[in-house]
Design a protein around this motif. Structure first.
Motif, PDB file in Angstrom:
ATOM      1  N   VAL A 217      -1.507   6.630   4.684  1.00 59.17           N
ATOM      2  CA  VAL A 217      -1.867   5.232   4.467  1.00 59.17           C
ATOM      3  C   VAL A 217      -2.133   4.538   5.799  1.00 59.17           C
TER       4      VAL A 217
ATOM      5  N   LEU B   9      -8.713   2.698   1.210  1.00 59.86           N
ATOM      6  CA  LEU B   9      -7.288   2.364   1.129  1.00 59.86           C
ATOM      7  C   LEU B   9      -6.686   2.828  -0.193  1.00 59.86           C
ATOM      8  N   ASP B  10      -7.441   2.672  -1.275  1.00 55.18           N
ATOM      9  CA  ASP B  10      -6.956   3.120  -2.583  1.00 55.18           C
ATOM     10  C   ASP B  10      -6.731   4.628  -2.598  1.00 55.18           C
TER      11      ASP B  10
ATOM     12  N   HIS C  50       2.954  10.670   3.306  1.00 54.52           N
ATOM     13  CA  HIS C  50       2.275   9.609   2.551  1.00 54.52           C
ATOM     14  C   HIS C  50       2.135   8.353   3.413  1.00 54.52           C
TER      15      HIS C  50
ATOM     16  N   SER D 225      -3.586   5.657  -0.640  1.00 53.73           N
ATOM     17  CA  SER D 225      -2.294   5.153  -1.101  1.00 53.73           C
ATOM     18  C   SER D 225      -1.928   5.534  -2.524  1.00 53.73           C
ATOM     19  N   THR D 226      -2.894   6.063  -3.275  1.00 51.10           N
ATOM     20  CA  THR D 226      -2.628   6.401  -4.669  1.00 51.10           C
ATOM     21  C   THR D 226      -1.712   7.617  -4.777  1.00 51.10           C
TER      22      THR D 226
ATOM     23  N   ARG E 139       3.152   1.212  -4.751  1.00 52.28           N
ATOM     24  CA  ARG E 139       2.251   0.700  -5.773  1.00 52.28           C
ATOM     25  C   ARG E 139       2.812   0.867  -7.191  1.00 52.28           C
TER      26      ARG E 139
ATOM     27  N   LEU F 134       0.815  -1.220   0.000  1.00 60.27           N
ATOM     28  CA  LEU F 134       0.000   0.000   0.000  1.00 60.27           C
ATOM     29  C   LEU F 134       0.847   1.268   0.000  1.00 60.27           C
ATOM     30  N   ILE F 135       2.124   1.175   0.356  1.00 63.36           N
ATOM     31  CA  ILE F 135       3.001   2.353   0.266  1.00 63.36           C
ATOM     32  C   ILE F 135       4.026   2.204  -0.861  1.00 63.36           C
TER      33      ILE F 135
ATOM     34  N   ALA G 222      -3.697  -4.779   5.457  1.00 66.47           N
ATOM     35  CA  ALA G 222      -2.770  -4.494   4.366  1.00 66.47           C
ATOM     36  C   ALA G 222      -2.548  -5.733   3.495  1.00 66.47           C
TER      37      ALA G 222
END
Length: 345
Positions: free
Chosen positions: A254, A315-316, A250, A319-320, A192, A189-190, A273
């Motif tokens: 997350v 979550l998306d 960031h 983390s995006t 991608r 998630l960190i 996660a």
């Protein structure tokens, strides 16, 4: 346990697999990961098999081969119940042929791994990095020979760029040689970046992702959160410099989202996660590690339940990050997205 095909192959692998990087740990990196001995390794293998985790991943560079040796001893007497994944290509010595993917090196590396693992075949053999000094034809013809000899069942790569994989696949197709079916990648998630090039390639060409460091080099274990210093005893004190950098805000964004979803699901931050990763396109298996039985059992609880679409969206969103050119146009809802729609399923 959920079992999935490894890419376009017929091999079924568990959605969670076990990373043996902690086995026989020594040196600044692997010693910080853990130093599981043979007796404890047998116990961890027992727990894995009871839970349906049948795939065990290692490499020749993990503690200078000690990881393979301990894994081989831990599975003794039950080889048919497990799948072994190992890797080679990174330097294992100072000699001119102690690194890379030449015919000489690959044959020697496979024979040495078979001896350390005390087995007659390797189920999934991956190149640990691209060797720019060796012709791709030499690499792939050698791997094909080893597959035909029965020493390797399936082949794959790790830490390759998209063009390196695509060139290799084109050569395999030209000569009718064994194709890569696995891509062992860093994805979390960190982190991608996998989604920008390698995921579309995997979807198109039939490579299944074997995800390593799914908790972002220990940053998503629940021990790090906004306003709290890195806890004493955390392996991040020793290993942070080995992993990719993460911008602090960031990371906290997350972690905030993970904590929110963890409260909703009554699960832990790492379990959320890991579960998120199991639902990502092209992911065949997520490699979990554990230094002890308690940690392993906690990680195994990352499956058997499903995040809702709303929780995944949270979550998306957290983390995006903006993808670099030429990928970022495809993230926009305009004409580009019609030409190259997002990957799903």
């Amino acid at each position: 346990m959920d079992y999935r095909n490894l890419g376009k192959s017929g091999l079924k692998v568990p959605v969670l697999s076990f990373g043996a990087g902690t086995f026989g740990g020594s040196g600044p990196l692997f010693g910080a990961w853990g130093n599981t001995d043979i007796n404890e390794a047998r116990r961890l293998v027992d727990i894995c098999l009871d839970a349906g985790v049948t795939l065990f991943d290692t490499a020749d560079v993990y503690s200078n081969g000690a990881s393979e040796e301990v894994l081989g001893a831990a599975i003794k007497g039950r080889r048919d119940a497990v799948l072994i994944s190992t890797k080679a290509s990174l330097p294992t010595g100072d000699g001119p042929n102690d690194w890379g993917s030449s015919r000489h090196r690959l044959i020697r590396s496979v024979e040495a791994a078979l001896k350390r693992l005390d087995t007659d075949h390797i189920d999934i053999f991956q190149l640990h990095a691209f060797d720019a000094s060796t012709p791709v034809e030499e690499v792939l013809s050698t791997l094909d020979d080893l597959v035909r000899a029965g020493k390797l069942r399936y082949i794959g790569v790790s830490n390759f760029s998209g063009w390196q994989i695509m060139k290799s696949l084109a050569v395999s197709d030209t000569y009718g040689w064994s194709r890569y079916v696995a891509n062992q990648v860093y994805y979390s998630l960190i982190g991608r970046d996998y989604e920008w090039d390698l995921m579309p390639l995997g979807k198109d060409q039939g490579l299944g992702a074997l995800v390593w460091s799914p908790l972002g080099w220990g940053r998503l274990t629940g021990k790090i959160s906004r306003g709290k210093p890195l806890p004493e005893g955390s392996r991040l004190h020793e290993t942070a410099d080995f992993g990719p950098p993460v911008e602090e805000e960031h990371l906290y964004r997350v972690v905030d989202a993970l904590q929110h979803v963890a409260e909703q699901t009554d699960k832990t931050v790492p379990q959320v996660a890991l579960n998120w990763l199991t639902q990502r396109p092209t992911v065949s298996s997520v490699i979990i590690g554990a230094r002890n039985e308690q940690q392993l059992r906690q990680n195994l609880e990352a499956i058997g339940w499903t995040l809702t679409s709303e929780q995944i969206a949270i979550l998306d969103a957290a983390s995006t990050v903006t993808a670099p050119y030429p990928h970022f146009p495809y993230r926009r809802q305009d004409g580009f997205a019609r030409l190259d729609p997002p990957i799903t399923g």
